[in-house]
Design a protein around this motif. Structure first.
Motif, PDB file in Angstrom:
ATOM      1  N   SER A 316       0.854  -1.183   0.000  1.00  0.00           N
ATOM      2  CA  SER A 316       0.000   0.000   0.000  1.00  0.00           C
ATOM      3  C   SER A 316       0.893   1.236   0.000  1.00  0.00           C
ATOM      4  CB  SER A 316      -0.898   0.012   1.236  1.00  0.00           C
ATOM      5  OG  SER A 316      -1.430   1.299   1.453  1.00  0.00           O
ATOM      6  N   LEU A 317       0.664   2.127  -0.969  1.00  0.00           N
ATOM      7  CA  LEU A 317       1.472   3.348  -1.000  1.00  0.00           C
ATOM      8  C   LEU A 317       1.310   4.135   0.287  1.00  0.00           C
ATOM      9  CD1 LEU A 317       1.073   4.737  -4.649  1.00  0.00           C
ATOM     10  CD2 LEU A 317       2.933   3.372  -3.692  1.00  0.00           C
ATOM     11  N   GLU A 318       0.090   4.163   0.810  1.00  0.00           N
ATOM     12  CA  GLU A 318      -0.177   4.926   2.028  1.00  0.00           C
ATOM     13  C   GLU A 318       0.668   4.425   3.191  1.00  0.00           C
ATOM     14  OE1 GLU A 318      -4.092   6.963   4.050  1.00  0.00           O
ATOM     15  OE2 GLU A 318      -4.320   5.130   2.872  1.00  0.00           O
ATOM     16  N   THR A 319       0.830   3.120   3.282  1.00  0.00           N
ATOM     17  CA  THR A 319       1.670   2.543   4.330  1.00  0.00           C
ATOM     18  C   THR A 319       3.148   2.767   4.037  1.00  0.00           C
ATOM     19  OG1 THR A 319       0.018   0.827   4.724  1.00  0.00           O
ATOM     20  CG2 THR A 319       2.237   0.423   5.572  1.00  0.00           C
ATOM     21  N   SER A 320       3.510   2.684   2.770  1.00  0.00           N
ATOM     22  CA  SER A 320       4.916   2.800   2.384  1.00  0.00           C
ATOM     23  C   SER A 320       5.481   4.191   2.640  1.00  0.00           C
ATOM     24  CB  SER A 320       5.084   2.443   0.901  1.00  0.00           C
ATOM     25  OG  SER A 320       4.747   1.099   0.670  1.00  0.00           O
ATOM     26  N   TYR A 321       4.780   5.229   2.204  1.00  0.00           N
ATOM     27  CA  TYR A 321       5.359   6.560   2.323  1.00  0.00           C
ATOM     28  C   TYR A 321       5.331   7.108   3.748  1.00  0.00           C
ATOM     29  CZ  TYR A 321       0.471   8.202   1.456  1.00  0.00           C
ATOM     30  OH  TYR A 321      -0.875   8.426   1.485  1.00  0.00           O
ATOM     31  N   ALA A 322       4.543   6.483   4.639  1.00  0.00           N
ATOM     32  CA  ALA A 322       4.440   6.974   6.019  1.00  0.00           C
ATOM     33  C   ALA A 322       5.763   6.871   6.771  1.00  0.00           C
ATOM     34  CB  ALA A 322       3.344   6.210   6.758  1.00  0.00           C
ATOM     35  N   ASN A 323       6.627   5.981   6.343  1.00  0.00           N
ATOM     36  CA  ASN A 323       7.897   5.752   7.053  1.00  0.00           C
ATOM     37  C   ASN A 323       9.066   6.550   6.471  1.00  0.00           C
ATOM     38  OD1 ASN A 323       6.709   3.790   8.787  1.00  0.00           O
ATOM     39  ND2 ASN A 323       6.813   2.299   7.104  1.00  0.00           N
ATOM     40  N   TYR A 324       8.785   7.449   5.541  1.00  0.00           N
ATOM     41  CA  TYR A 324       9.861   8.198   4.878  1.00  0.00           C
ATOM     42  C   TYR A 324       9.521   9.692   4.838  1.00  0.00           C
ATOM     43  CZ  TYR A 324      11.567   3.664   3.333  1.00  0.00           C
ATOM     44  OH  TYR A 324      12.051   2.376   3.314  1.00  0.00           O
ATOM     45  N   ASP A 325      10.567  10.510   4.821  1.00  0.00           N
ATOM     46  CA  ASP A 325      10.350  11.953   4.660  1.00  0.00           C
ATOM     47  C   ASP A 325       9.755  12.239   3.291  1.00  0.00           C
ATOM     48  OD1 ASP A 325      11.438  12.667   7.178  1.00  0.00           O
ATOM     49  OD2 ASP A 325      13.468  12.473   6.363  1.00  0.00           O
ATOM     50  N   TYR A 326      10.317  11.574   2.274  1.00  0.00           N
ATOM     51  CA  TYR A 326       9.819  11.754   0.910  1.00  0.00           C
ATOM     52  C   TYR A 326       9.852  10.417   0.174  1.00  0.00           C
ATOM     53  CZ  TYR A 326      10.223  16.790   1.579  1.00  0.00           C
ATOM     54  OH  TYR A 326      10.075  18.063   2.050  1.00  0.00           O
ATOM     55  N   THR A 327       8.860  10.233  -0.676  1.00  0.00           N
ATOM     56  CA  THR A 327       8.808   9.071  -1.563  1.00  0.00           C
ATOM     57  C   THR A 327       8.697   9.575  -2.997  1.00  0.00           C
ATOM     58  OG1 THR A 327       7.797   7.610   0.080  1.00  0.00           O
ATOM     59  CG2 THR A 327       7.506   7.021  -2.245  1.00  0.00           C
ATOM     60  N   PHE A 328       9.563   9.051  -3.852  1.00  0.00           N
ATOM     61  CA  PHE A 328       9.536   9.406  -5.271  1.00  0.00           C
ATOM     62  C   PHE A 328       8.976   8.235  -6.039  1.00  0.00           C
ATOM     63  CE2 PHE A 328      11.520   9.826  -9.524  1.00  0.00           C
ATOM     64  CZ  PHE A 328      11.051  11.088  -9.849  1.00  0.00           C
ATOM     65  N   LEU A 329       7.885   8.481  -6.768  1.00  0.00           N
ATOM     66  CA  LEU A 329       7.220   7.445  -7.552  1.00  0.00           C
ATOM     67  C   LEU A 329       7.469   7.681  -9.034  1.00  0.00           C
ATOM     68  CD1 LEU A 329       3.887   7.674  -5.625  1.00  0.00           C
ATOM     69  CD2 LEU A 329       4.973   5.482  -6.038  1.00  0.00           C
ATOM     70  N   ALA A 330       7.895   6.625  -9.728  1.00  0.00           N
ATOM     71  CA  ALA A 330       8.147   6.726 -11.165  1.00  0.00           C
ATOM     72  C   ALA A 330       7.341   5.661 -11.891  1.00  0.00           C
ATOM     73  CB  ALA A 330       9.637   6.549 -11.450  1.00  0.00           C
ATOM     74  N   PHE A 331       6.411   6.073 -12.743  1.00  0.00           N
ATOM     75  CA  PHE A 331       5.622   5.170 -13.568  1.00  0.00           C
ATOM     76  C   PHE A 331       6.268   5.107 -14.953  1.00  0.00           C
ATOM     77  CE2 PHE A 331       2.914   6.591 -10.222  1.00  0.00           C
ATOM     78  CZ  PHE A 331       2.036   5.557  -9.957  1.00  0.00           C
ATOM     79  N   PHE A 332       6.528   3.892 -15.428  1.00  0.00           N
ATOM     80  CA  PHE A 332       7.305   3.758 -16.667  1.00  0.00           C
ATOM     81  C   PHE A 332       6.853   2.552 -17.477  1.00  0.00           C
ATOM     82  CE2 PHE A 332       9.255   0.620 -14.028  1.00  0.00           C
ATOM     83  CZ  PHE A 332       9.764  -0.335 -14.899  1.00  0.00           C
ATOM     84  N   SER A 333       7.324   2.532 -18.714  1.00  0.00           N
ATOM     85  CA  SER A 333       7.208   1.353 -19.572  1.00  0.00           C
ATOM     86  C   SER A 333       8.592   1.062 -20.147  1.00  0.00           C
ATOM     87  CB  SER A 333       6.224   1.611 -20.709  1.00  0.00           C
ATOM     88  OG  SER A 333       6.335   0.598 -21.699  1.00  0.00           O
TER      89      SER A 333
END
Length: 439
Positions: A316-333
């Motif tokens: 879960s992104l919501e759970t993942s980013y809670a433990n970090y100051d910043y989360t960088f998400l990259a959507f790619f192909s």
């Protein structure tokens, strides 16, 4: 193809530029007496656009150690600031070439900055101004020299160049009321439709000084856009210069949360593209950005979305980013050419940022934004992304694409520990500026 088309339009425009003036002597002639410069190449060029692209007007190879070379144009032209340099040198000097200019210069060593002007008081004075500008603590003397040269050359391109210099170097006032008056004075100093602005080397600095003369907020930025572009004919060469400059500057100030300004610029001055100043692919990019800005304005919370890794473990992104100051998400192909170029750069950029800011907890996540998984793991290995949390969607309908307007590739988001969006692009300058802010 876009770059070729752009420079083709530029070259045609310059030729048109060179044919509009019909009074007085035609063109210019620049004669340079050279010594001890056999086999050196002299370049006469202009700098154009947001990135100061070099457009070579002419070049000559010196064949002997005692030779006069001549740059000559017989067409009528509007005044242009050209640059002259040896091909072996990184920098050059500026020459003011108005219609009918006859200039004689001497160059006796392999440093064009040592050039001596023996005919053309205009360029003798202009070169002296450039040399003074390179000396320390010269602001007072430069102001005096500008005040001397402005009335001396009232119709020359140098006059326009120096009026712009004057405004760039003017100290901005401190109160907001005075700042607004100062801001409005920029385009009383010059005529924003003056065709010579199109190729002025200091127009980018001028527009920057204009933009920061008031606070860099959506409210003032939108007013600045309107002040410059409203009422202008999009067929004007300057219209494209100004519009593209604002696009570039909005990227420069991306950490300032100017989404509304971008949307304002796009909707009012770019989207109709009635004068065909922007390519179809550019319009698609701008429209996508505008839609994303509207759907996900900065500081809104990222939608609650879950993805899976290659072992089908759910994250879960919501759970993942809670433990970090910043989360960088990259959507790619993996098949996306821009993704292939950008992702290794993103990886090395964040590796450097982690070293520079060891107290910042930074999480890096990629999401496969493609139904075809055959190249997924190979792409991760080849693009040095094995240290990232690499995920994909297990939803065959990929509902997240609608929630994030992530139908194309690549797409980027920077969120804080609460999931608030701070950035919707990969912009290293903006990312570092955000890291330096207090959440």
């Amino acid at each position: 193809m876009k770059i070729f088309r752009f420079f083709l339009i530029l070259i045609i425009s310059i030729q048109t530029f060179a044919q509009k003036v019909t009074n007085g002597s035609q063109g210019y002639q620049v004669t340079i007496a050279t010594k001890n410069l056999k086999a050196q190449k002299l370049l006469l060029f202009m700098k154009y656009g947001v990135n100061n692209q070099v457009v070579i007007s002419d070049s000559l190879t010196i064949k002997t150690n005692d030779q006069k070379v001549v740059f000559k144009k017989n067409q009528n032209l509007l005044g242009v600031i050209y640059f002259l340099k040896l091909a072996s040198q990184p920098q050059g000097i500026m020459l003011a070439l108005d219609n009918g200019t006859q200039a004689s210069l001497e160059l006796y060593d392999a440093n064009v900055e040592n050039i001596n002007c023996v005919q053309s008081n205009l360029n003798k004075d202009f070169i002296a101004y450039q040399r003074l500008k390179k000396t320390e603590n010269s602001s007072v003397q430069l102001k005096i020299l500008r005040n001397t040269l402005l009335p001396k050359y009232p119709k020359s391109i140098v006059n326009l160049y120096l009026r712009i210099e004057d405004k760039i170097l003017e100290n901005a006032p401190s109160t907001i009321e005075e700042k607004i008056k100062f801001n409005h004075s920029f385009f009383t100093t010059i005529d924003k439709s003056d065709q010579r602005i199109y190729l002025l080397p200091n127009i980018n600095q001028y527009l920057y000084a204009f933009t920061i003369s008031t606070p860099v907020t959506d409210d003032y930025y939108k007013k600045n856009i309107d002040y410059v572009l409203k009422g202008m004919d999009c067929k004007s060469r300057n219209y494209q210069v100004y519009a593209r400059w604002f696009l570039s500057n909005l990227s420069y100030f991306e950490s300032f949360n100017l989404d509304l300004s971008f949307n304002h610029l796009f909707k009012n001055y770019i989207e109709s593209n009635s004068c065909k100043l922007f390519s179809d692919s550019e319009l698609v990019t701008f429209r996508t950005k505008s839609i994303t800005n509207t759907l996900l304005p900065n500081y809104i919370k990222l939608p609650s979305i879950s993805f899976v890794d290659k072992e089908n473990k759910t994250f879960s992104l919501e759970t993942s980013y809670a433990n970090y100051d910043y989360t960088f998400l990259a959507f790619f192909s993996p098949s996306c050419h821009h993704c292939q170029q950008t992702m290794p750069i993103a990886s090395s950029t964040f590796a450097a940022l982690k070293l520079k800011y060891p107290n910042k907890k930074i999480q890096l996540i990629t999401v496969l934004n493609d139904a075809d998984e055959s190249q997924w793991q190979q792409f991760i290995a080849e693009r040095k992304l094995s240290g990232w949390l690499n995920l994909k969607s297990d939803d065959p309908k990929r509902k997240y694409q609608s929630e994030l307007n992530a139908f194309s590739n690549p797409n980027f988001f920077l969120v804080d520990s609460k999931g608030h969006i701070h950035l919707k692009s990969f912009n290293p300058k903006a990312i570092e500026e955000i890291f330096l802010k207090k959440i």
